[in-house]
Write an enzyme that holds these catalytic residues in place. Structure first.
Site, PDB file in Angstrom:
ATOM      1  N   GLN A 116      -7.876  -0.243   3.856  1.00 17.05           N
ATOM      2  CA  GLN A 116      -8.686  -0.763   4.970  1.00 17.05           C
ATOM      3  C   GLN A 116     -10.086  -1.192   4.544  1.00 17.05           C
ATOM      4  O   GLN A 116     -10.742  -1.932   5.274  1.00 17.05           O
ATOM      5  CB  GLN A 116      -8.784   0.280   6.085  1.00 17.05           C
ATOM      6  N   SER A 137      -3.759  -3.326  -0.654  1.00 16.68           N
ATOM      7  CA  SER A 137      -2.665  -4.068  -0.030  1.00 16.68           C
ATOM      8  C   SER A 137      -3.163  -5.456   0.347  1.00 16.68           C
ATOM      9  O   SER A 137      -4.279  -5.606   0.852  1.00 16.68           O
ATOM     10  CB  SER A 137      -2.186  -3.312   1.210  1.00 16.68           C
ATOM     11  N   ALA A 138      -2.324  -6.469   0.113  1.00 16.70           N
ATOM     12  CA  ALA A 138      -2.773  -7.857   0.320  1.00 16.70           C
ATOM     13  C   ALA A 138      -2.825  -8.274   1.786  1.00 16.70           C
ATOM     14  O   ALA A 138      -3.652  -9.102   2.172  1.00 16.70           O
ATOM     15  CB  ALA A 138      -1.850  -8.809  -0.445  1.00 16.70           C
ATOM     16  N   HIS A 139      -1.932  -7.704   2.620  1.00 16.22           N
ATOM     17  CA  HIS A 139      -1.805  -8.291   3.965  1.00 16.22           C
ATOM     18  C   HIS A 139      -2.913  -7.886   4.926  1.00 16.22           C
ATOM     19  O   HIS A 139      -2.913  -8.304   6.083  1.00 16.22           O
ATOM     20  CB  HIS A 139      -0.404  -8.035   4.549  1.00 16.22           C
ATOM     21  N   GLY A 145       0.811  -1.211   0.000  1.00 13.58           N
ATOM     22  CA  GLY A 145       0.000   0.000   0.000  1.00 13.58           C
ATOM     23  C   GLY A 145       0.845   1.261   0.000  1.00 13.58           C
ATOM     24  O   GLY A 145       0.528   2.248  -0.661  1.00 13.58           O
ATOM     25  N   THR A 146       1.934   1.234   0.744  1.00  9.13           N
ATOM     26  CA  THR A 146       2.790   2.416   0.846  1.00  9.13           C
ATOM     27  C   THR A 146       3.305   2.830  -0.529  1.00  9.13           C
ATOM     28  O   THR A 146       3.212   4.004  -0.921  1.00  9.13           O
ATOM     29  CB  THR A 146       3.975   2.121   1.790  1.00  9.13           C
ATOM     30  N   THR A 200      11.559  -7.077 -11.432  1.00  9.32           N
ATOM     31  CA  THR A 200      10.983  -8.411 -11.583  1.00  9.32           C
ATOM     32  C   THR A 200       9.837  -8.594 -10.605  1.00  9.32           C
ATOM     33  O   THR A 200       9.951  -8.252  -9.426  1.00  9.32           O
ATOM     34  CB  THR A 200      12.076  -9.482 -11.352  1.00  9.32           C
ATOM     35  N   CYS A 232       3.799   2.532  14.916  1.00  9.35           N
ATOM     36  CA  CYS A 232       4.648   2.578  16.089  1.00  9.35           C
ATOM     37  C   CYS A 232       6.058   2.375  15.582  1.00  9.35           C
ATOM     38  O   CYS A 232       6.437   1.304  15.154  1.00  9.35           O
ATOM     39  CB  CYS A 232       4.143   1.495  17.029  1.00  9.35           C
TER      40      CYS A 232
HETATM   41  N1  PLP Z   1      -2.752   2.832   3.904  1.00  5.83           N
HETATM   42  C1  PLP Z   1      -3.483   2.438   4.956  1.00  5.83           C
HETATM   43  C2  PLP Z   1      -4.799   3.066   5.215  1.00  5.83           C
HETATM   44  C3  PLP Z   1      -3.006   1.441   5.805  1.00  5.83           C
HETATM   45  O1  PLP Z   1      -3.720   1.067   6.865  1.00  5.83           O
HETATM   46  C4  PLP Z   1      -1.741   0.857   5.532  1.00  5.83           C
HETATM   47  C5  PLP Z   1      -1.169  -0.171   6.430  1.00  5.83           C
HETATM   48  O2  PLP Z   1      -1.270  -0.111   7.621  1.00  5.83           O
HETATM   49  C6  PLP Z   1      -1.032   1.312   4.411  1.00  5.83           C
HETATM   50  C7  PLP Z   1      -1.564   2.294   3.621  1.00  5.83           C
HETATM   51  C8  PLP Z   1       0.316   0.752   4.073  1.00  5.83           C
HETATM   52  O3  PLP Z   1       0.190  -0.489   3.413  1.00  5.83           O
HETATM   53  P1  PLP Z   1       1.427  -1.484   3.374  1.00  5.83           P
HETATM   54  O4  PLP Z   1       1.630  -1.979   4.752  1.00  5.83           O
HETATM   55  O5  PLP Z   1       1.000  -2.567   2.417  1.00  5.83           O
HETATM   56  O6  PLP Z   1       2.579  -0.716   2.832  1.00  5.83           O
END
Ligand code: PLP
Length: 381
Positions: free
Chosen positions: A183, A203-205, A73-74, A241, A329
């Site tokens: 989220q 984001s997958a996790h 996601g970042t 890759t 954190c």
């Molecule tokens: N955006 C939101 C709203 C999130 O809650 C998170 C993860 O906590 C992220 C972005 C970041 O995603 P990632 O951990 O896959 O980089």
């Protein structure tokens, strides 16, 4: 025998579903080909990547060509903000509008842009429940705005924004609309067409998939510059890759999600509502942070008078309960939440906030125990 941890931090991350793991394993073993290779093993990996792309695209009503895999996601947030703003320079579109309660992946990218010529940034305030004011958004967007970025739901307090109307406001000035849907993806249906979304972060996790893999949805025709340069992967938008096992896991997690999402949202919403009643009615000096309606079904965030969040989290941890301060954190030290500060909470209430986020293994008993433990810890204040 070790006691089971009561895990109430699903908004931070989720365990990998065993079916997801099984789908990934061959690609960490024999099926190790590089999707860019022309031989059979490469093409096998390419097909697996494309199949995941199709699954994710279908889940959000997008075309497969609009999905770009990232490291999470970042990266997708960074790619959207820097990508669109850099491309906007040629058209005189150098202004970004975002909100004070975004995840740091958006907020810190926005702050970097604000310090870089020729970009300017407007940060929208939110009300006491975390909703963006439509008036403030309307006043901030103008014909120099390249991008409006408003998260779909907040990771700390669960506020779900009115994305459709914000996207309309952006489009009225010819700006693109981006939303961080990290989220919401596992909690509610998302139709990028219906909502008017131009770019979206996944984001997958957070949906029982692996860490380190995500995607940026970018509607066809959106002008954005790539962040990573090198090979021609991801239609020259994201060199490097591909993380084939991660992508396969993300695809599998998305496929499975379509079977559980709506049922789980209902179940967790009911459990959460009971938990909120239990805590707010049973603990003097407690308050629920965030909205009562239009809230993620698995989120509860409380503040308590005369305590601090860090002490509370440690006491909960000692009792076998994993919760969170809500915000990132960094190296073990908890920063006061910029989200709670933006709601206008007093500093002591910001410092005492704890987020509980529910998920697959959460049952009513876990929450009853947690409420009891909270009462016991806080009685001694
Ligand atoms: N955006 C939101 C709203 C999130 O809650 C998170 C993860 O906590 C992220 C972005 C970041 O995603 P990632 O951990 O896959 O980089």
């Amino acid at each position: 025998m070790t006691e089971r941890t009561i895990y109430l931090d699903y908004a931070a991350t989720t365990p990998v579903d065993p079916e997801v793991l099984n789908a990934m394993l061959p690609f960490l073993g024999d099926r190790f080909g590089n999707p860019s290779s022309v031989h059979r093993m490469g093409q096998e990996a390419r097909r697996a990547v494309d199949q995941s792309r199709d699954t994710i695209a279908a889940a959000i009503n997008a075309d497969s060509s609009e999905i770009f895999f990232t490291s999470g996601g970042t990266e997708a947030d960074n790619a959207a903000l820097f990508g669109v703003l850099r491309a906007g320079v040629a058209r005189g579109r150098t202004h970004l509008v975002t909100t004070a309660i975004e995840h740091h992946a958006v907020l810190d990218a926005a702050m970097r842009l604000a310090r870089t010529v020729p970009f300017t940034v407007s940060l929208l305030p939110v009300d006491q429940e975390g909703f963006v004011s439509p008036e403030a958004a309307r006043a901030a967007i103008n014909e120099r705005t390249a991008l409006v970025s408003v998260m779909h739901a907040n990771n700390e307090i669960g506020t779900i924004q009115d994305i459709r109307s914000l996207a309309e406001m952006a489009h009225a000035f010819g700006a693109y609309f981006h939303t961080d849907a990290v989220q919401t993806f596992g909690q509610m249906p998302i139709d990028v067409e219906g909502l008017g979304i131009d770019l979206m972060t996944l984001s997958a996790h957070k949906i029982y998939g692996p860490k380190g893999i995500g995607a940026l949805y970018a509607r066809q025709g959106v002008d954005w510059h790539p962040f990573h340069l090198g090979g021609q992967q991801e239609r020259e938008k994201r060199a490097g890759t591909e993380n084939v096992p991660g992508i396969v896991g993300f695809g599998k997690a998305t496929e499975l999600m379509r079977g559980w999402r709506d049922r789980e949202a209902q179940r967790l919403g009911e459990l959460r509502d009971r938990f909120v009643r239990d805590v707010t009615e049973g603990i003097p000096g407690s308050r629920l942070n965030g909205p009562t309606t239009r809230r993620l079904p698995n989120n509860a965030n409380f503040s308590f008078t005369r305590t601090d969040g860090e002490t509370l989290l440690l006491a909960l941890d000692m009792a076998g309960i994993a919760a969170s301060s809500g915000s990132a954190c960094a190296s073990g030290s908890i920063e006061p939440s910029h989200v709670l500060a933006a709601l206008g909470l007093e500093e002591s209430m910001v410092r005492s906030a704890v987020r509980f986020s529910l998920g697959r293994q959460t049952v009513a008993d876990d929450l009853a125990i947690t409420a009891d433990v909270l009462k016991r810890i806080l009685r001694g204040r």
